[in-house]
Design a protein around this motif. Structure first.
Motif, PDB file in Angstrom:
ATOM      1  N   PRO A   1       0.813  -1.220   0.000  1.00 19.99           N
ATOM      2  CA  PRO A   1       0.000   0.000   0.000  1.00 19.99           C
ATOM      3  C   PRO A   1       0.850   1.275   0.000  1.00 19.99           C
ATOM      4  O   PRO A   1       0.503   2.259  -0.658  1.00 19.99           O
ATOM      5  CB  PRO A   1      -0.827  -0.121   1.283  1.00 19.99           C
ATOM      6  CG  PRO A   1      -0.917  -1.598   1.521  1.00 19.99           C
ATOM      7  CD  PRO A   1       0.416  -2.134   1.098  1.00 19.99           C
ATOM      8  N   ALA A   2       1.976   1.263   0.739  1.00 20.79           N
ATOM      9  CA  ALA A   2       2.868   2.421   0.754  1.00 20.79           C
ATOM     10  C   ALA A   2       3.507   2.620  -0.617  1.00 20.79           C
ATOM     11  O   ALA A   2       3.674   3.759  -1.086  1.00 20.79           O
ATOM     12  CB  ALA A   2       3.942   2.246   1.824  1.00 20.79           C
ATOM     13  N   GLN A   3       3.869   1.519  -1.274  1.00 28.68           N
ATOM     14  CA  GLN A   3       4.426   1.617  -2.622  1.00 28.68           C
ATOM     15  C   GLN A   3       3.429   2.271  -3.581  1.00 28.68           C
ATOM     16  O   GLN A   3       3.790   3.140  -4.388  1.00 28.68           O
ATOM     17  CB  GLN A   3       4.808   0.235  -3.149  1.00 28.68           C
ATOM     18  CG  GLN A   3       5.979  -0.427  -2.432  1.00 28.68           C
ATOM     19  CD  GLN A   3       6.447  -1.682  -3.160  1.00 28.68           C
ATOM     20  OE1 GLN A   3       6.543  -1.701  -4.388  1.00 28.68           O
ATOM     21  NE2 GLN A   3       6.731  -2.737  -2.401  1.00 28.68           N
ATOM     22  N   HIS A   4       2.176   1.845  -3.482  1.00 24.22           N
ATOM     23  CA  HIS A   4       1.147   2.398  -4.369  1.00 24.22           C
ATOM     24  C   HIS A   4       0.951   3.890  -4.127  1.00 24.22           C
ATOM     25  O   HIS A   4       0.808   4.668  -5.085  1.00 24.22           O
ATOM     26  CB  HIS A   4      -0.170   1.644  -4.184  1.00 24.22           C
ATOM     27  CG  HIS A   4      -0.169   0.287  -4.802  1.00 24.22           C
ATOM     28  ND1 HIS A   4      -0.827   0.002  -5.971  1.00 24.22           N
ATOM     29  CD2 HIS A   4       0.438  -0.877  -4.432  1.00 24.22           C
ATOM     30  CE1 HIS A   4      -0.641  -1.279  -6.292  1.00 24.22           C
ATOM     31  NE2 HIS A   4       0.119  -1.821  -5.360  1.00 24.22           N
ATOM     32  N   ARG A   5       0.952   4.292  -2.876  1.00 26.51           N
ATOM     33  CA  ARG A   5       0.758   5.711  -2.561  1.00 26.51           C
ATOM     34  C   ARG A   5       1.917   6.555  -3.073  1.00 26.51           C
ATOM     35  O   ARG A   5       1.711   7.627  -3.659  1.00 26.51           O
ATOM     36  CB  ARG A   5       0.579   5.894  -1.049  1.00 26.51           C
ATOM     37  CG  ARG A   5      -0.778   5.418  -0.511  1.00 26.51           C
ATOM     38  CD  ARG A   5      -0.995   5.887   0.916  1.00 26.51           C
ATOM     39  NE  ARG A   5      -0.019   5.306   1.840  1.00 26.51           N
ATOM     40  CZ  ARG A   5      -0.193   4.146   2.487  1.00 26.51           C
ATOM     41  NH1 ARG A   5      -1.299   3.441   2.289  1.00 26.51           N
ATOM     42  NH2 ARG A   5       0.723   3.702   3.328  1.00 26.51           N
ATOM     43  N   ALA A   6       3.135   6.088  -2.825  1.00 18.55           N
ATOM     44  CA  ALA A   6       4.314   6.845  -3.272  1.00 18.55           C
ATOM     45  C   ALA A   6       4.357   6.945  -4.791  1.00 18.55           C
ATOM     46  O   ALA A   6       4.695   8.002  -5.356  1.00 18.55           O
ATOM     47  CB  ALA A   6       5.585   6.192  -2.736  1.00 18.55           C
ATOM     48  N   PHE A   7       4.030   5.847  -5.470  1.00 20.43           N
ATOM     49  CA  PHE A   7       4.023   5.847  -6.925  1.00 20.43           C
ATOM     50  C   PHE A   7       2.973   6.821  -7.456  1.00 20.43           C
ATOM     51  O   PHE A   7       3.235   7.620  -8.362  1.00 20.43           O
ATOM     52  CB  PHE A   7       3.758   4.422  -7.413  1.00 20.43           C
ATOM     53  CG  PHE A   7       3.963   4.202  -8.890  1.00 20.43           C
ATOM     54  CD1 PHE A   7       4.804   5.003  -9.649  1.00 20.43           C
ATOM     55  CD2 PHE A   7       3.307   3.151  -9.528  1.00 20.43           C
ATOM     56  CE1 PHE A   7       4.995   4.779 -11.004  1.00 20.43           C
ATOM     57  CE2 PHE A   7       3.492   2.913 -10.882  1.00 20.43           C
ATOM     58  CZ  PHE A   7       4.326   3.732 -11.622  1.00 20.43           C
ATOM     59  N   GLU A   8       1.794   6.778  -6.863  1.00 23.34           N
ATOM     60  CA  GLU A   8       0.700   7.659  -7.285  1.00 23.34           C
ATOM     61  C   GLU A   8       1.101   9.127  -7.174  1.00 23.34           C
ATOM     62  O   GLU A   8       0.847   9.931  -8.081  1.00 23.34           O
ATOM     63  CB  GLU A   8      -0.534   7.384  -6.417  1.00 23.34           C
ATOM     64  CG  GLU A   8      -1.763   8.182  -6.783  1.00 23.34           C
ATOM     65  CD  GLU A   8      -2.592   7.534  -7.892  1.00 23.34           C
ATOM     66  OE1 GLU A   8      -3.546   8.165  -8.348  1.00 23.34           O
ATOM     67  OE2 GLU A   8      -2.264   6.404  -8.300  1.00 23.34           O
ATOM     68  N   ARG A   9       1.741   9.486  -6.082  1.00 22.14           N
ATOM     69  CA  ARG A   9       2.105  10.886  -5.875  1.00 22.14           C
ATOM     70  C   ARG A   9       3.180  11.327  -6.856  1.00 22.14           C
ATOM     71  O   ARG A   9       3.184  12.487  -7.312  1.00 22.14           O
ATOM     72  CB  ARG A   9       2.543  11.109  -4.430  1.00 22.14           C
ATOM     73  CG  ARG A   9       1.425  10.825  -3.430  1.00 22.14           C
ATOM     74  CD  ARG A   9       1.691  11.381  -2.063  1.00 22.14           C
ATOM     75  NE  ARG A   9       1.559  12.846  -2.032  1.00 22.14           N
ATOM     76  CZ  ARG A   9       1.522  13.550  -0.917  1.00 22.14           C
ATOM     77  NH1 ARG A   9       1.587  12.939   0.260  1.00 22.14           N
ATOM     78  NH2 ARG A   9       1.412  14.862  -0.941  1.00 22.14           N
TER      79      ARG A   9
END
Length: 265
Positions: free
Chosen positions: A107-115
């Motif tokens: 989930p942290a990977q997805h958030r960082a990638f999205e930003r």
């Protein structure tokens, strides 16, 4: 023969003792420009500092690798945006997804990638992407930004045929490293690189990692460095059935177009 290394981790502490000599050896081996990878809150500013010390020769990316995704806070986002205000920072990343090691929760990977995708959509800079064992989720996140992003390169491509063609179908660029020279893990790339259009192919060392195993002799410390880019392009040209000068010239032209780099001084 003019070469450009699109991915060198020259802020790595293994270069602290001899960074200037590493740069000199790269020049002697035909490397006329390099893009220094920024992959964390700590190393992205260091990559910019290094680029500013060597104008026209070194450039930088700024981003947060999925291994460090947990550090992508609001404060981190502000820091990245400040770094991207500098002309020497030529791409957003290294960013993406990595399920091979899962050093950060997914989930942290997805958030960082999205930003970081949002940052690239806003500033128009190219994307310097990382994907390992996460192809479906990676493609889904990229699809959310269809029509909003500039060019993208999948750095250090090590994947299979379907992944390659999925990327090429979207006109993305492909970065090839010394993984090509690894008979244990990279043999499949020998055939796949023939399918990469000349105007979508770029070359990189990912130094100090991924020392080409076909180098003779291997350096005693097993550290990869940008001067070995010439060895990678020789192997790549052979696999593509091309003259080395042709492969090098095409990769350099593709790289300059992608990162909007001037001719080397």
């Amino acid at each position: 023969m003019q070469l450009i290394d699109i991915g060198a981790n020259l802020t790595h502490d293994s270069f602290d003792r001899d960074r200037d000599a590493v740069l000199a050896r790269a020049r002697e081996a035909g490397v006329v420009q390099m893009v220094i990878t920024g992959a964390s809150r700590e190393h992205s500013p260091m990559a910019l500092d290094l680029a500013r010390q060597h104008p026209g020769f070194l450039y930088a990316t700024a981003g947060v690798h999925p291994h460090h995704a947990v550090e992508y806070t609001d404060e981190c986002d502000a820091e990245m945006r400040a770094l991207h205000a500098h002309a020497e920072v030529v791409a957003v990343g290294e960013c993406g997804l990595d399920y091979f090691r899962d050093f950060s929760p997914r989930p942290a990977q997805h958030r960082a990638f999205e930003r970081q995708l949002q940052l690239a959509a806003e500033n128009g800079k190219p994307l310097f992407l990382h994907q390992r064992d996460a192809h479906a989720d990676f493609m889904a996140q990229m699809k959310n930004f269809d029509g909003k992003l500039g060019p993208a390169v999948v750095h250090c491509f090590t994947g299979e045929r379907q992944e390659l063609f999925d990327y090429l179908d979207l006109d993305w660029y492909i970065g090839i490293t010394g993984w090509l020279c690894d008979e244990r893990r990279g043999a499949h790339l020998r055939e796949l690189v023939k399918h990469i259009p000349a105007n979508r192919l770029m070359i990189e060392t990912d130094a100090p990692y991924l020392l080409p195993r076909t180098l003779k002799p291997l350096p005693k410390d097993r550290r990869n460095e940008p001067m070995f880019l010439s060895h990678i392009v020789e192997e790549l040209a052979r696999d593509r059935g091309e003259d080395v000068a042709t492969t090098a010239a095409n990769a350099t032209a593709a790289t300059r177009a992608f990162f909007r780099l001037p001719d080397a001084a």
